[in-house]
Design a protein around this motif. Structure first.
Motif, PDB file in Angstrom:
ATOM      1  N   LEU A   1       0.842  -1.201   0.000  1.00 34.74           N
ATOM      2  CA  LEU A   1       0.000   0.000   0.000  1.00 34.74           C
ATOM      3  C   LEU A   1       0.876   1.250   0.000  1.00 34.74           C
ATOM      4  O   LEU A   1       0.641   2.200  -0.767  1.00 34.74           O
ATOM      5  CB  LEU A   1      -0.899  -0.026   1.234  1.00 34.74           C
ATOM      6  CG  LEU A   1      -2.149   0.848   1.271  1.00 34.74           C
ATOM      7  CD1 LEU A   1      -3.117   0.441   0.171  1.00 34.74           C
ATOM      8  CD2 LEU A   1      -2.815   0.732   2.627  1.00 34.74           C
TER       9      LEU A   1
ATOM     10  N   LEU B   1      -5.827  -6.668  -0.908  1.00 32.03           N
ATOM     11  CA  LEU B   1      -6.095  -5.237  -0.927  1.00 32.03           C
ATOM     12  C   LEU B   1      -7.189  -4.895  -1.940  1.00 32.03           C
ATOM     13  O   LEU B   1      -7.970  -3.959  -1.743  1.00 32.03           O
ATOM     14  CB  LEU B   1      -4.808  -4.463  -1.251  1.00 32.03           C
ATOM     15  CG  LEU B   1      -3.738  -4.503  -0.147  1.00 32.03           C
ATOM     16  CD1 LEU B   1      -2.412  -3.982  -0.671  1.00 32.03           C
ATOM     17  CD2 LEU B   1      -4.181  -3.704   1.075  1.00 32.03           C
TER      18      LEU B   1
ATOM     19  N   LEU C   1      -9.129  -1.381  -1.437  1.00 31.16           N
ATOM     20  CA  LEU C   1      -8.030  -0.407  -1.353  1.00 31.16           C
ATOM     21  C   LEU C   1      -7.227  -0.331  -2.651  1.00 31.16           C
ATOM     22  O   LEU C   1      -6.534   0.655  -2.894  1.00 31.16           O
ATOM     23  CB  LEU C   1      -7.107  -0.764  -0.184  1.00 31.16           C
ATOM     24  CG  LEU C   1      -7.801  -0.859   1.185  1.00 31.16           C
ATOM     25  CD1 LEU C   1      -6.793  -1.227   2.271  1.00 31.16           C
ATOM     26  CD2 LEU C   1      -8.507   0.446   1.537  1.00 31.16           C
TER      27      LEU C   1
ATOM     28  N   GLY D   1      -7.785   3.588  -0.686  1.00 30.66           N
ATOM     29  CA  GLY D   1      -6.411   3.112  -0.568  1.00 30.66           C
ATOM     30  C   GLY D   1      -5.416   4.226  -0.314  1.00 30.66           C
ATOM     31  O   GLY D   1      -4.439   4.060   0.419  1.00 30.66           O
TER      32      GLY D   1
ATOM     33  N   ALA E   1      -5.664   4.942   3.438  1.00 31.10           N
ATOM     34  CA  ALA E   1      -5.477   3.847   4.405  1.00 31.10           C
ATOM     35  C   ALA E   1      -4.029   3.683   4.831  1.00 31.10           C
ATOM     36  O   ALA E   1      -3.113   3.868   4.033  1.00 31.10           O
ATOM     37  CB  ALA E   1      -5.975   2.535   3.805  1.00 31.10           C
TER      38      ALA E   1
END
Length: 289
Positions: free
Chosen positions: A16, A68, A73, A88, A91
């Motif tokens: 991420l 994800l 996300l 995303g 987050a």
């Protein structure tokens, strides 16, 4: 055992973060390289492979991306570019939060499987919703490892032609510094590059010394070099290929080789499949799931 199966959970947060650092989108290899660099992943981890020949780290990062996607996300696009959704971007995931996400979706998939096939055992992190494209890539790589060394040279020459190279020739000369052939890449009517290539029909790791030997053999004979292998390259080999001030050497490992075959539709047939979007149905399930 469960701990080993969910080992990829630790990469959800770093993956991420990598997409955020890359501006919200990136190629899978870019994301993997960013995670490896910023998480200080040791060389032994980067070079460990599965039976399919795919690196374990690359496989785990792909599984992290899949969770994800299910969590909303990551965008679900499968066109070779990973991208963040609006959620995303905002987050932040530490490892405990990542493991909660994994546990949540394993439970959802297990419930879905149980309802559709009551006699079937519950899914776990290793079996829940396998990625068909990844599985097919592993099959293609395994086939490439079964062709003869000479066959691999010829099929690489075909791949280069399909990718826009002209006058591609396999030399087949022994003791030529590892040079297996050459070709010309025409950039535009005024600019072209002579390229030498080496085909390593490997099931293991290409070392830094082998990249250096190939570069030494190509100096003064070509503008650029390419090493194609069914194996992988060590971290030192990649560093050597990108060494500043030295003639560039492009590295094509087994994973990249598979993506190139798919891109030019060489040895593969395109098909349309549909995967159940478990994220869509999650909001309609009872609290017990």
């Amino acid at each position: 055992m469960a701990r080993q199966k969910s080992e990829f959970a630790r990469w959800l947060g770093p993956v991420l973060d990598a997409l955020r650092a890359l501006g919200g989108s990136g190629k899978p290899r870019e994301v993997c390289d960013h995670v490896a660099e910023h998480a200080n992943v040791p060389a032994a981890t980067l070079e460990a492979t599965l039976k399919s020949g795919q690196t374990r780290f690359y496989n785990q990062v792909h599984w992290a991306r899949q969770y994800l996607v299910w969590e909303g996300l990551f965008d679900a696009s499968t066109h070779g570019v990973w991208s963040l959704t609006k959620a995303g971007y905002q987050a932040k995931l530490d490892e405990p939060a990542a493991r909660k996400i994994v546990a949540k979706w394993v439970k959802i998939h297990a419930a879905a499987r149980k309802s559709s096939s009551p006699g079937e055992p519950e899914a776990d992190e290793a079996t829940a919703a396998p990625e068909t494209d990844e599985e097919q890539g592993a099959v293609l790589l395994e086939i490439l490892k079964k062709v003869t060394p000479e066959g691999f040279e010829r099929i690489c020459a075909r791949l280069l032609r399909e990718s826009g190279f002209e006058r591609v020739t396999v030399t087949g000369r022994p003791r030529d510094g590892g040079i297996d052939g050459f070709g010309v890449l025409q950039i535009n009517p005024f600019v072209s590059f002579r390229v030498l290539f080496q085909c390593k029909w490997y099931k293991n790791t290409v070392s830094r010394a082998e990249v250096g030997d190939f570069r030494n053999a190509m100096i003064g004979r070509a503008d650029k070099g390419i090493i194609l292998t069914t194996g992988i390259f060590s971290a030192d080999a990649r560093a050597e290929a990108e060494r500043e001030g030295a003639p560039p050497v492009e590295l094509v490992d087994g994973e990249k080789l598979v993506s190139m075959f798919e891109r030019v539709r060489l040895g593969v047939r395109e098909r349309t499949i549909y995967e159940v979007d478990h994220a869509f149905f999650a909001d309609f399930m009872g609290s017990e799931t």
